[in-house]
Write a protein that holds these residues in place. Sequence first.
Motif, mmCIF file in Angstrom:
data_model
loop_
_atom_site.group_PDB
_atom_site.id
_atom_site.type_symbol
_atom_site.label_atom_id
_atom_site.label_comp_id
_atom_site.label_asym_id
_atom_site.label_seq_id
_atom_site.Cartn_x
_atom_site.Cartn_y
_atom_site.Cartn_z
ATOM 1 N N GLU A 79 0.803 -1.231 0.000
ATOM 2 C CA GLU A 79 0.000 0.000 0.000
ATOM 3 C C GLU A 79 0.834 1.279 0.000
ATOM 4 N N SER A 80 2.087 1.216 0.423
ATOM 5 C CA SER A 80 2.939 2.405 0.457
ATOM 6 C C SER A 80 3.649 2.670 -0.872
ATOM 7 N N LYS A 92 9.138 -4.807 -3.043
ATOM 8 C CA LYS A 92 10.268 -4.119 -3.675
ATOM 9 C C LYS A 92 9.746 -2.916 -4.460
ATOM 10 N N CYS A 93 9.741 -1.776 -3.785
ATOM 11 C CA CYS A 93 9.193 -0.552 -4.371
ATOM 12 C C CYS A 93 10.221 0.156 -5.257
ATOM 13 N N ILE A 94 9.721 0.830 -6.265
ATOM 14 C CA ILE A 94 10.537 1.676 -7.136
ATOM 15 C C ILE A 94 10.274 3.136 -6.792
ATOM 16 N N GLU A 95 9.014 3.431 -6.513
ATOM 17 C CA GLU A 95 8.586 4.787 -6.179
ATOM 18 C C GLU A 95 7.524 4.692 -5.094
ATOM 19 N N CYS A 96 7.568 5.641 -4.165
ATOM 20 C CA CYS A 96 6.635 5.627 -3.030
ATOM 21 C C CYS A 96 5.476 6.601 -3.236
ATOM 22 N N LYS A 97 4.375 6.305 -2.565
ATOM 23 C CA LYS A 97 3.246 7.231 -2.536
ATOM 24 C C LYS A 97 3.615 8.435 -1.676
ATOM 25 N N GLU A 134 12.105 -0.313 0.246
ATOM 26 C CA GLU A 134 10.873 -0.270 1.020
ATOM 27 C C GLU A 134 10.443 1.184 1.165
ATOM 28 N N CYS A 135 9.152 1.416 1.151
ATOM 29 C CA CYS A 135 8.620 2.756 1.374
ATOM 30 C C CYS A 135 8.209 2.880 2.839
ATOM 31 N N LEU A 136 8.804 3.859 3.501
ATOM 32 C CA LEU A 136 8.578 4.051 4.933
ATOM 33 C C LEU A 136 8.084 5.464 5.206
ATOM 34 N N ASN A 137 7.270 5.625 6.236
ATOM 35 C CA ASN A 137 6.877 6.982 6.610
ATOM 36 C C ASN A 137 7.826 7.545 7.664
ATOM 37 N N ASP A 138 8.667 6.685 8.232
ATOM 38 C CA ASP A 138 9.705 7.111 9.176
ATOM 39 C C ASP A 138 11.010 6.430 8.777
ATOM 40 N N ASP A 143 12.987 16.398 -1.344
ATOM 41 C CA ASP A 143 13.180 16.600 -2.778
ATOM 42 C C ASP A 143 13.240 15.279 -3.546
ATOM 43 N N THR A 144 14.011 14.327 -3.039
ATOM 44 C CA THR A 144 14.198 13.072 -3.755
ATOM 45 C C THR A 144 13.218 11.987 -3.342
ATOM 46 N N LYS A 145 12.574 12.173 -2.183
ATOM 47 C CA LYS A 145 11.659 11.175 -1.598
ATOM 48 C C LYS A 145 12.400 9.898 -1.186
ATOM 49 N N PHE A 146 13.694 10.043 -0.847
ATOM 50 C CA PHE A 146 14.502 8.936 -0.345
ATOM 51 C C PHE A 146 14.852 9.180 1.113
ATOM 52 N N CYS A 147 15.104 8.086 1.837
ATOM 53 C CA CYS A 147 15.623 8.179 3.208
ATOM 54 C C CYS A 147 17.117 8.426 3.136
#
Length: 64
Positions: free
Chosen positions: A21-22, A31-36, A46-50, A60-64
């Motif tokens: 869902e993320s 295995k995500c390529i782009e996150c919501k 992985e797409c994480l909110n934290d 800017d990049t939406k990366f951790c």
Amino acid sequence: MTKCEPGKYKSIENECKKCDESCKTCLDFKKCIECKDGYFLNDKSECLNDCGVKYYKDQDTKFC
């Protein structure tokens, strides 16, 4: 079937299945390529909110 709609990936059974869902786009369920929006991609795809203690959310990049 050649391509799945956004938010889905092609399984080994050649079926379109829903990403985690993320994920906005993914290679498989986890295995995500782009996150919501509101999620950030880590080095494990992985797409994480934290992002965790040693990382920061790069807006800017939406990366951790």
